[in-house]
Enzyme design. Structure first.
Site, PDB file in Angstrom:
ATOM      1  N   THR A  73       0.827  -1.204   0.000  1.00  0.00           N
ATOM      2  CA  THR A  73       0.000   0.000   0.000  1.00  0.00           C
ATOM      3  C   THR A  73       0.860   1.253   0.000  1.00  0.00           C
ATOM      4  O   THR A  73       1.984   1.260   0.507  1.00  0.00           O
ATOM      5  CB  THR A  73      -0.892   0.098   1.251  1.00  0.00           C
ATOM      6  OG1 THR A  73      -0.060   0.268   2.407  1.00  0.00           O
ATOM      7  CG2 THR A  73      -1.781  -1.099   1.418  1.00  0.00           C
ATOM      8  N   ASP A  74       0.307   2.321  -0.555  1.00  0.00           N
ATOM      9  CA  ASP A  74       0.839   3.634  -0.233  1.00  0.00           C
ATOM     10  C   ASP A  74       0.547   3.863   1.246  1.00  0.00           C
ATOM     11  O   ASP A  74      -0.263   3.170   1.854  1.00  0.00           O
ATOM     12  CB  ASP A  74       0.187   4.704  -1.109  1.00  0.00           C
ATOM     13  CG  ASP A  74       1.060   5.937  -1.270  1.00  0.00           C
ATOM     14  OD1 ASP A  74       1.942   6.158  -0.418  1.00  0.00           O
ATOM     15  OD2 ASP A  74       0.856   6.686  -2.247  1.00  0.00           O
ATOM     16  N   TRP A  75       1.221   4.840   1.835  1.00  0.00           N
ATOM     17  CA  TRP A  75       1.158   5.021   3.288  1.00  0.00           C
ATOM     18  C   TRP A  75      -0.249   5.448   3.722  1.00  0.00           C
ATOM     19  O   TRP A  75      -0.723   6.517   3.368  1.00  0.00           O
ATOM     20  CB  TRP A  75       2.198   6.035   3.711  1.00  0.00           C
ATOM     21  CG  TRP A  75       3.513   5.410   4.103  1.00  0.00           C
ATOM     22  CD1 TRP A  75       4.232   5.666   5.231  1.00  0.00           C
ATOM     23  CD2 TRP A  75       4.265   4.423   3.394  1.00  0.00           C
ATOM     24  NE1 TRP A  75       5.374   4.889   5.266  1.00  0.00           N
ATOM     25  CE2 TRP A  75       5.413   4.112   4.148  1.00  0.00           C
ATOM     26  CE3 TRP A  75       4.066   3.734   2.196  1.00  0.00           C
ATOM     27  CZ2 TRP A  75       6.362   3.183   3.759  1.00  0.00           C
ATOM     28  CZ3 TRP A  75       5.012   2.797   1.794  1.00  0.00           C
ATOM     29  CH2 TRP A  75       6.140   2.533   2.574  1.00  0.00           C
ATOM     30  N   GLY A  76      -0.903   4.558   4.467  1.00  0.00           N
ATOM     31  CA  GLY A  76      -2.249   4.842   4.933  1.00  0.00           C
ATOM     32  C   GLY A  76      -3.334   4.571   3.917  1.00  0.00           C
ATOM     33  O   GLY A  76      -4.467   5.026   4.092  1.00  0.00           O
ATOM     34  N   ALA A  77      -3.029   3.818   2.863  1.00  0.00           N
ATOM     35  CA  ALA A  77      -4.005   3.593   1.791  1.00  0.00           C
ATOM     36  C   ALA A  77      -4.850   2.345   2.000  1.00  0.00           C
ATOM     37  O   ALA A  77      -5.614   1.975   1.115  1.00  0.00           O
ATOM     38  CB  ALA A  77      -3.294   3.511   0.436  1.00  0.00           C
TER      39      ALA A  77
END
Length: 769
Positions: free
Chosen positions: A289-293
């Protein structure tokens, strides 16, 4: 969203959606059930097979994973806290000698640490049109990551592709043309991984604007992330294309994006992850994931997500619980762990790799061990890369190169270095039009990093002036400076800024344009340099008779000034070409100028409809017959080149669809079968040596007027002639058949164009399939 939805369930969801369609247009939709079924469900998540070069890594990984406890498998799938400066970490498993993983930004150089280089940006490399340079940059940049104990380089970027002219992250990618972007991402992935550092190609997929990229609160009500709504043909022919090249090159991981795709979040979208990436493209690595996605728990894992960063609240013990209650198959967790460990083995990081995060201090301003990432052998590539991404777009009266000037006058805020060079200083809480206090060598956000030094234009110019005995006057703060009437040239420096988190407020700014016009009003030889993090329109002053030369300098990295002086004084010959189209006026970009904004009835679920299909940038300008200020592929040189001798081989007669074959990384291997070869001769008709980017465009029946399908950058001495060749494979000549779900060769006449840019194509021909 679509986890475990069978045919009956899908029919029910579609029925619900059809009822919702009657909602009043003046009222916001308040439930995401309205959108169910718009992104087709694809299950189960395919297991990695260890195809091709991955066979040995998968054999080792399966043996490794078989020894893990369920908790250890789970721990591999989500980031954890660590006392280092890595962007993310995977915990170690000491009993099996697995040291864990350090993953860090970015595609522009290692962020959040010291003793590393700030390399030319992705856009700058795109403007170089140099495949060998892209690879060498990747090799040497990744070597710095390796020395610092970084297992995974969070890059390169091919999403955003560059659909929206004002998009804030376009500078991180190479070009808004999928072929150019794909060719350069292939070299970047292959180069970086050749030194044992895994790439995480991002952001998959359709992350084409920063506005509403994440869900947020508006007047106390949650607003979902923007949904990029796209048809299957456009997905394949534009946005998936460069990701396919990254997978073909063996990218060890792929980062899924914040946005929604056809109203399903990118990191839980089974169509894009299970269907396109892991099945059609045969991706063998893992999805991060992208950060926090992460926006779902077990549904995300079933949809094809393998790793959550920087941590997770919904996986952990919930994964083992889901397996025990049948919500998730144990084989899915095994596959997640296997893909992650196989990538570690594929990079040979199990042997002679630095300890994860060894050179990544958690606090750069506290005492820490000095770990040098830089190497003297990189100097040539840093400088060459900086030079080749400059694009000369105007040079009246041969204003450049400079000819032994006695007096130079330097103007503009972009000429000087920053007042302070600090850790990741250029991540801003908003996006201004310009960086008005210093030269721009990199954009903002996670793509930026710490430079070893900044060689600003004014510093490099004054060093050269010392050598030549030139006098230099400068005023880098006034908008209407005084100009000495005896000056040989006025060098004006402006910039155009962009950053992650915000889309740009425009493609020009009044302050910079006013500065250029004020200087040009007083100086008959005004030379403008623009450090631009994306498209910059120049219609306000480009035709002014006193503006004699203009350089799009993009984002050259730490050797900015040194590279520019090499070009200004003719020790290097400009060879860059625009990787985008510069319009005469912003209105020419049409609906693709601005990001999409929430509108009723989708105020809580913003929609961005890709109704233009494949017609972005030069494809759109060609279809509408719009004259650009500077077309895609344009760039001047201090010499001139003639094109001749077009030859087109007899095409290999091939079936409409590629023959059936076992899927390899990158997809059906027959997509890379060569069908036809095109060649041409290029003669340097000037007085100095130079490099030319020969460009091949193909007019595919039933498609855009022309599409880039080949380019070669060649060095040619004065008076010499060289030949360039372009091999066209099946994918190059195909369109995506939505019904057959195959790449399809078209029956009919293919037009061939070879030349200097997308609009300057002196050689034309055709062949028939």
């Amino acid at each position: 969203m679509h986890s475990n939805v069978g045919l009956a369930g899908l029919a029910g969801l579609l029925a619900t959606a059809s009822v919702c369609l009657s909602a009043p247009a003046d009222q916001n939709i308040t439930s995401d059930t309205y959108f169910y079924g718009q992104s087709p469900p694809v299950y189960p998540s395919p297991e990695g097979t260890g195809t091709g070069s991955w066979a040995a890594a998968y054999a080792k990984a399966k043996k490794f994973v078989a020894q893990l406890t369920p908790e250890e498998k789970v721990n591999l799938t989500a980031g954890t806290d660590a006392n280092n400066g890595c962007s993310g970490n995977i915990a170690a498993i000491p009993r099996l000698n697995f040291p864990g993983l350090c993953v860090s930004d970015a595609g522009n150089g290692l962020r959040g640490t010291d003793y590393v280089s700030s390399w030319p940006s992705g856009l700058h490399v795109g403007a170089s049109w140099n495949k060998a340079l892209a690879r060498q940059r990747a090799v040497q940049m990744a070597t710095e990551f390796r020395k610092k104990g970084v297992n995974v380089l969070l890059g390169p970027v091919v999403g955003p592709l560059g659909r929206v002219a004002e998009a804030g992250r376009n500078w991180e990618g190479f070009s808004n043309d999928p072929y150019l972007s794909g060719a350069l991402v292939y070299e970047t992935v292959d180069g970086a991984q050749s030194v044992g550092v895994a790439t995480c190609t991002k952001h998959y997929i359709l992350n084409e604007q920063e506005t509403n990229r994440n869900p947020g609160m508006e007047d106390g009500v949650e607003v979902a992330a923007v949904s990029s709504n796209i048809d299957d043909k456009t997905m394949h022919e534009l946005y998936l294309w460069p990701f396919q090249d990254a997978v073909l090159a063996g990218s060890a991981s792929i980062m899924c994006s914040y946005n929604r795709v056809n109203n399903s979040y990118g990191c839980q979208n089974s169509k894009t992850l299970n269907g396109l990436l892991k099945t059609e493209l045969g991706f063998q690595g893992y999805v991060m994931t992208d950060w926090g996605a992460q926006h779902a728990g077990i549904a995300g894992a079933n949809a094809g997500l393998d790793m959550v960063m920087p941590s997770t609240e919904t996986w952990g013990a919930n994964l083992t619980t889901a397996i025990s209650n049948g919500t998730m198959d144990a084989s899915r967790l095994d596959d997640m762990a296997t893909r992650i460990i196989a990538s570690w083995y594929q990079m040979n990081q199990d042997s002679d790799f630095p300890s994860p995060g060894a050179g990544m201090p958690s606090d750069m301003y506290a005492p820490h061990q000095r770990v040098i990432g830089r190497d003297a052998s990189s100097k040539q590539t840093l400088l060459r890369g900086a030079i080749e991404g400059h694009v000369l777009v105007k040079n009246n009266h041969s204003a450049l190169p400079l000819k032994s000037p006695q007096l130079l006058s330097v103007f503009g805020y972009d000429a000087k270095g920053p007042n302070a060079l600090k850790q990741n200083f250029n991540w801003l809480s908003y996006s201004p039009a310009i960086q008005e206090n210093h030269t721009l060598w990199v954009g903002g956000g996670s793509g930026a990093n710490n430079a070893a030094y900044i060689d600003a234009p004014i510093d490099a110019i004054q060093r050269q002036a010392y050598e030549d005995g030139t006098s230099v006057l400068y005023d880098i703060s006034s908008e209407d400076p005084e100009v000495d009437p005896t000056t040989d040239a006025c060098l004006v420096f402006i910039n155009s800024y962009a950053t992650e988190g915000w889309d740009r407020p425009g493609l020009a700014d009044n302050s910079s344009d006013t500065l250029v016009k004020n200087v040009a009003r007083k100086c008959a030889n005004t030379i403008v340099t623009i450090h631009n993090a994306g498209i910059r329109v120049v219609g306000e002053w480009i035709d002014h008779e006193n503006v004699t030369a203009v350089i799009f300098a993009h984002l050259p990295g730490q050797d900015s000034g040194r590279a520019l002086v090499e070009l200004l004084y003719g020790r290097a010959n400009p060879s860059g070409k625009l990787p985008y189209t510069v319009a005469k006026k912003v209105e020419d970009y049409g609906s693709l100028l601005h990001p999409s904004l929430p509108e009723t009835p989708y105020g809580l679920f913003p929609q961005s409809d890709f109704d233009e299909g494949v017609y972005i940038d030069y494809r759109a300008f060609d279809r509408a017959n719009i004259t650009a200020q500077f077309e895609f592929g344009f760039g001047l040189s201090y010499t001139s080149f003639d094109y001749s001798g077009l030859q087109i081989s007899n095409p290999k007669q091939s079936p409409q669809y590629p023959p059936s074959a076992a899927i390899q990384q990158g997809g059906n291997p027959h997509l890379w079968d060569n069908i036809v070869t095109v060649s041409a001769e290029i003669k340097n008709t000037g007085r100095v040596a130079g490099a030319e980017v020969a460009q091949l465009y193909i007019g595919i029946p039933n498609g855009p007027v022309r599409q880039l399908r080949g380019f070669e950058k060649v060095d040619v001495s004065a008076g010499e002639t060289t030949q360039v060749q372009f091999a066209l494979n099946r994918r190059d000549l195909s369109t995506w058949d939505v019904e057959a779900q195959q790449w399809s060769l078209q029956r009919g006449t293919y037009r061939v164009y070879v030349g200097r840019s997308s609009r300057d194509l002196p050689l034309t021909g055709s062949f028939t399939l």
